[in-house]
Design a protein around this motif. Structure first.
Motif, PDB file in Angstrom:
ATOM      1  N   GLU A  74      62.922 -90.784 -85.850  1.00  0.00           N
ATOM      2  CA  GLU A  74      64.130 -90.861 -86.673  1.00  0.00           C
ATOM      3  C   GLU A  74      64.636 -92.296 -86.751  1.00  0.00           C
ATOM      4  OE1 GLU A  74      66.968 -88.203 -85.031  1.00  0.00           O
ATOM      5  OE2 GLU A  74      65.882 -86.378 -85.624  1.00  0.00           O
ATOM      6  N   ASP A  85      65.891 -85.789 -90.191  1.00  0.00           N
ATOM      7  CA  ASP A  85      65.919 -85.167 -88.877  1.00  0.00           C
ATOM      8  C   ASP A  85      64.501 -84.779 -88.513  1.00  0.00           C
ATOM      9  OD1 ASP A  85      68.732 -85.302 -88.759  1.00  0.00           O
ATOM     10  OD2 ASP A  85      68.911 -83.452 -89.917  1.00  0.00           O
ATOM     11  N   ASP A  87      61.871 -82.966 -85.474  1.00  0.00           N
ATOM     12  CA  ASP A  87      61.718 -82.202 -84.240  1.00  0.00           C
ATOM     13  C   ASP A  87      60.347 -81.561 -84.219  1.00  0.00           C
ATOM     14  OD1 ASP A  87      61.846 -79.318 -85.290  1.00  0.00           O
ATOM     15  OD2 ASP A  87      63.746 -80.098 -86.037  1.00  0.00           O
ATOM     16  N   GLN A 102      67.439 -85.943 -95.903  1.00  0.00           N
ATOM     17  CA  GLN A 102      68.811 -85.685 -96.321  1.00  0.00           C
ATOM     18  C   GLN A 102      68.963 -85.640 -97.834  1.00  0.00           C
ATOM     19  OE1 GLN A 102      71.663 -87.720 -94.028  1.00  0.00           O
ATOM     20  NE2 GLN A 102      73.394 -87.215 -95.332  1.00  0.00           N
TER      21      GLN A 102
END
Length: 260
Positions: A74, A85, A87, A102
């Motif tokens: 990030e 984001d 993960d 975003q």
């Protein structure tokens, strides 16, 4: 900070750009699209299910196995003006990663970054695959090999389409379904490819009419590997030929494309 509303078309276009870039790079990703989570509506999500390894913007993107690696990715993306984001998509697999952009602009900048850092071999594979597809030729076999870029299997029918695009004749008397014509088709394709791919190998790959697993397969030719520069030369020739076909003078007086 002012919120900007983006249309669904803009979001879908950005998602498609991400998918094309990742696919060209040879990464396995689920089709990017809009998030469905109620807390982040309308953002663009991509899930990569590829073991990697793959680095982007100077940091690890795959495999993304720890929160620290996700945070580092990030940060690296923010440094090049991409807000996302990150993960690990499934903590039990440790081979997948999830990115949520975003805005469509963030997704487009991410796709641009993937292209900018892409090795020349992957670029050439994508370019030739795209050029073949636009010419109406199955491009599913183009791939990187240890000796360059392999073109793979081309059906006899596609070979007869390819030869005129390379400047050769239309061969109206040759039939793709006739095995006795396969040798002549191979010789013609080899002849018209060699100015662009000097060392290319073209071998016959006839369908086996008595083999259970190959009863539906067409007669084909197997094309060997060629260097990246030669593959780009072939792609450029096909791009020029398909552009020329699209010009008005290639249409019949009735406005339809000339029959082949």
């Amino acid at each position: 900070m002012r919120h900007t509303t983006h249309t669904t078309e803009q979001q879908q276009h950005a998602a498609a750009a991400v998918g094309e870039a990742l696919s060209a790079r040879g990464l396995w990703a689920l089709q990017p699209g809009l998030t469905r989570a109620p807390d982040i509506p309308g953002r663009i999500e991509v899930i990569l299910t590829d073991p990697g390894p793959y680095s982007l913007a100077g940091t690890t993107m795959l495999p993304l196995t720890t929160p620290g690696e996700a945070a580092a990715l990030e940060t690296a993306l923010r440094a090049v003006d991409i807000t996302a984001d990150a993960d690990n998509h499934d903590e039990h697999i440790a081979r997948s990663a999830r990115l949520v952009f975003q805005t469509p602009d963030d997704a487009h900048r991410f796709a641009d970054l993937v292209w900018q850092e892409m090795p020349v071999g992957h670029r050439a594979v994508h370019r030739l695959s795209t050029a073949l597809a636009r010419a109406g030729i199955n491009s599913g076999h183009v791939r990187l090999t240890d000796t360059g870029i392999g073109i793979g299997r081309v059906t006899a029918r596609d070979a007869l389409t390819l030869i005129p695009l390379l400047g050769g004749p239309h061969h109206p008397r040759l039939r793709a379904r006739r095995q006795t014509d396969l040798k002549k088709i191979a010789a013609s394709l080899r002849h018209w490819l060699r100015p662009l791919l000097p060392g290319i190998r073209v071998t016959q790959d006839p369908a086996c009419r008595t083999c259970i697993n190959e009863q539906q397969r067409e007669h084909a030719l197997l094309l060997g590997a060629a260097p990246v520069d030669d593959i780009n030369a072939l792609a450029g020739a096909l791009e020029a030929a398909t552009r020329a076909q699209a010009l008005p003078e290639h249409a019949s007086p009735s406005g339809n494309s000339r029959a082949r």
